[in-house]
Design an enzyme around this catalytic site. Structure first.
Site, PDB file in Angstrom:
ATOM      1  N   HIS A 235       0.868  -1.177   0.000  1.00  0.00           N
ATOM      2  CA  HIS A 235       0.000   0.000   0.000  1.00  0.00           C
ATOM      3  C   HIS A 235       0.905   1.226   0.000  1.00  0.00           C
ATOM      4  CE1 HIS A 235      -2.281  -3.188   2.170  1.00  0.00           C
ATOM      5  NE2 HIS A 235      -3.329  -2.686   1.560  1.00  0.00           N
TER       6      HIS A 235
ATOM      7  N   TYR B 248      -4.882   3.424   3.603  1.00  0.00           N
ATOM      8  CA  TYR B 248      -5.822   4.298   4.309  1.00  0.00           C
ATOM      9  C   TYR B 248      -5.124   5.328   5.187  1.00  0.00           C
ATOM     10  CZ  TYR B 248      -9.408   0.704   3.364  1.00  0.00           C
ATOM     11  OH  TYR B 248     -10.272  -0.178   2.781  1.00  0.00           O
TER      12      TYR B 248
ATOM     13  N   THR C 123      -7.835   3.536  -5.285  1.00  0.00           N
ATOM     14  CA  THR C 123      -7.903   3.734  -3.840  1.00  0.00           C
ATOM     15  C   THR C 123      -8.166   2.412  -3.136  1.00  0.00           C
ATOM     16  OG1 THR C 123     -10.297   4.047  -3.597  1.00  0.00           O
ATOM     17  CG2 THR C 123      -8.984   5.963  -4.273  1.00  0.00           C
ATOM     18  N   ASP C 124      -7.773   2.328  -1.874  1.00  0.00           N
ATOM     19  CA  ASP C 124      -8.235   1.232  -1.043  1.00  0.00           C
ATOM     20  C   ASP C 124      -9.743   1.387  -0.870  1.00  0.00           C
ATOM     21  OD1 ASP C 124      -8.162  -1.049   0.551  1.00  0.00           O
ATOM     22  OD2 ASP C 124      -6.299  -0.432   1.528  1.00  0.00           O
ATOM     23  N   PHE C 125     -10.384   0.340  -0.392  1.00  0.00           N
ATOM     24  CA  PHE C 125     -11.833   0.282  -0.476  1.00  0.00           C
ATOM     25  C   PHE C 125     -12.532   1.123   0.588  1.00  0.00           C
ATOM     26  CE2 PHE C 125     -12.653  -3.857  -3.018  1.00  0.00           C
ATOM     27  CZ  PHE C 125     -11.701  -3.484  -3.948  1.00  0.00           C
TER      28      PHE C 125
END
Length: 585
Positions: free
Chosen positions: A218, A268, A304-306
């Site tokens: 990430h 995030y 993007t992350d979820f």
């Protein structure tokens, strides 16, 4: 397998460059088409016309036809490869018959390991089974990782999965972090080498019809979480760098870009105490555009992350949108901020109409969407999805989970295991009375299972690394908190060790404080995802453990709490060092 034969427009011409085809297709798309392309939504394997119960989403048919979604993240499994392909082809046929006929890109988190976590990984009966990434790191082999990724590529492609939301190339410098087991450990140099090998195995020298596109995550490195808490949750939103090691965590991503990785996912977390804005990384223009795109030269897709835009209810527990630092902003504000930062796709979301409204209200130019949609469509063309969108069922059955691939995974499970201590007890041989917990020893014909330690000649205790259960619902899948066994558990384990020579087999999904077990157990073996048979083969010496620790094992929680989250090998006087691993004599 269906091939496109009719050519009416340039985007249908297989002889043209993928970027040229993408540009032509974008020129024919409505604003709604473009918005749908920029969302990656969640589906599970099942009837395509039924709502998705787990995440409260509409049916796959509605996603494709009404929302123009053409990127679908798949959770769950089918009974077999044929069933999965039948489902995927049914979904693909819906997409091909609607609108401009843009095919679906099916994506997935890892499916070849032992950990089941709806937010991070799935187990799959269709495929070969390998140790978790941390176990591959224990073997230190770029060749093995590339071979594993090549097997995974073949199995994914055979059933229609063309986008891997991995590898996870964060560096696990904070021992308490719940995501460590999906990384390649604590050393950035090793992570960089193995991550690049993983990408080569998935994508090949360049993206093509037999590739799976990799999404490294990430960015810019999710390891240094404050107190080891995970930013899926409000109490874990801060990412800190008390040791000034921001650059250390970038090393694997630089290697991934050099290996040609097609996609990136920011985490995030929000950086605290750095030069960057204290907002989640995906919202951070200095991270996504200035650092990733301009300084590091990445020109692929950023997803993007979820769940950065909308709140959700997952497994019965509320899950707020993880827009850390921007919690009080509107969805429209978040969309604008993400696009300004430089992202191309919204992960795990469905609010396509919100993006359409933002454009129609003049807050974002439609040309900005074109830039991202061209990137996304170019990948579809490179993967050959427009030209061969449907999957051959018989070929999938022959490839997915075949005997050769399963044998390779089984071998890796065994060899990755790490012998931490051994007082001469291992390997076990001969006729034995065995007391066992969490391990089926009945398959060893020369062993007699007994009911109590007192009846045994040897005990085998298969245990998990310690953690503090969180909850409710979704949080239970994240093993967080203390790395030490509680007093009651330690007393029970050491009591068995005193009663009979005891072999402890501990599954390390992150580091553990072994405490008194180091001196009490006759032997300690670490595994990183292994079947019962794999464990028995190692304990009896039919296979020799070859793994080396991919991280330090701290000596105490006090040492962990005093260490710096971003700094590798920072716990004082660890019980076992990175690289430790004994061998049978």
């Amino acid at each position: 397998m269906q091939e496109m034969t009719s050519v009416r427009f340039p985007y249908q011409d297989q002889t043209l460059d993928p970027r040229r085809r993408a540009q032509d297709l974008v020129s024919r798309m409505t604003l709604e088409d473009k918005a749908g392309t920029m969302f990656q939504s969640i589906v599970s394997v099942g009837p395509v016309d039924k709502p998705e119960p787990l995440f409260g989403l509409p049916s796959l048919a509605s996603l494709v036809i009404n929302h123009r979604i053409t990127y679908l993240y798949v959770v769950g499994d089918a009974a077999d490869a044929r069933g999965f392909v039948q489902w995927a082809n049914a979904a693909q046929s819906l997409a091909l018959g609607s609108g401009l006929g843009i095919p679906i890109t099916f994506s997935t988190d890892p499916r070849h390991g032992f950990v089941e976590n709806p937010a991070a990984s799935s187990t799959s009966s269709m495929f070969s089974q390998w140790p978790e990434a941390i176990g591959l790191a224990a073997l230190r082999s770029e060749e093995l990782v590339e071979r594993f990724a090549d097997v995974m590529r073949q199995e994914y492609v055979s059933v229609g999965l063309r986008s891997a939301l991995h590898p996870q190339i964060d560096v696990a410098t904070e021992p308490r972090w719940a995501r460590a087991g999906a990384t390649f450990g604590e050393d950035a140099t090793l992570t960089a080498k193995l991550g690049a090998a993983y990408i080569r195995g998935l994508q090949g020298d360049r993206l093509g019809p037999d590739s799976v596109i990799a999404m490294a995550k990430h960015f810019p490195g999710g390891g240094p979480q404050k107190d080891g808490e995970d930013p899926h949750f409000t109490y874990g939103k801060e990412q800190v760098y008390p040791g000034g090691q921001f650059r250390y965590h970038l090393e694997p991503f630089i290697a991934a870009i050099e290996a040609g990785v097609g996609q990136m996912m920011p985490y995030y977390g929000m950086p605290v105490g750095t030069e960057y804005d204290e907002v989640g990384f995906a919202f951070n223009k200095a991270i996504v555009t200035s650092l990733l795109r301009e300084q590091l030269g990445f020109d692929g897709v950023v997803c993007t992350d979820f769940g950065l835009l909308t709140d959700a209810d997952i497994l019965g527990a509320p899950m707020p949108a993880r827009a850390w630092g921007l919690e009080n902003t509107t969805r429209h504000d978040r969309i604008v901020r993400l696009l300004e930062a430089g992202v191309d796709q919204f992960g795990g979301e469905l609010c396509t109409e919100e993006l359409v409204t933002v454009v129609r209200n003049g807050r974002v130019d439609e040309d900005r969407l074109d830039t991202s949609v061209e990137r996304l469509l170019a990948h579809k063309f490179e993967l050959g999805l427009f030209d061969r969108p449907l999957i051959d069922e018989d070929a999938a059955v022959a490839v997915a989970g075949n005997a050769e691939f399963r044998a390779l995974g089984d071998k890796a499970q065994r060899e990755a295991m790490t012998l931490l201590t051994n007082a001469g007890t291992l390997p076990l041989g001969g006729d034995l009375k065995v007391y066992a917990e969490n391990l089926d020893v009945s398959r060893e014909q020369s062993w007699t299972p007994v009911e109590t330690p007192e009846q045994a000649e040897v005990a085998i205790l298969r245990i998990k690394a310690p953690f503090e259960p969180r909850g409710p619902g979704f949080e239970l899948f994240f093993h967080a908190g203390s790395l030490a066994f509680d007093d009651e558990t330690m007393a029970r384990l050491t009591g068995i060790c005193r009663a009979v020579p005891t072999v402890v087999v501990i599954s390390l999904d992150r580091a553990a404080v072994l405490g008194e077990l180091v001196d009490s157990a006759a032997a300690i073996v670490a595994d990183y995802g292994a079947s019962d048979q794999a464990v028995l083969d190692v304990l009896t010496g039919r296979t020799r453990p070859l793994g080396k620790l991919p991280f330090d094992l701290p000596s105490s929680m006090a040492a962990v709490e005093a260490s710096r989250e971003d700094t590798p090998f920072d716990t004082e006087d660890p019980a076992f060092r990175f690289g430790h691993g004994l061998r049978y004599s």
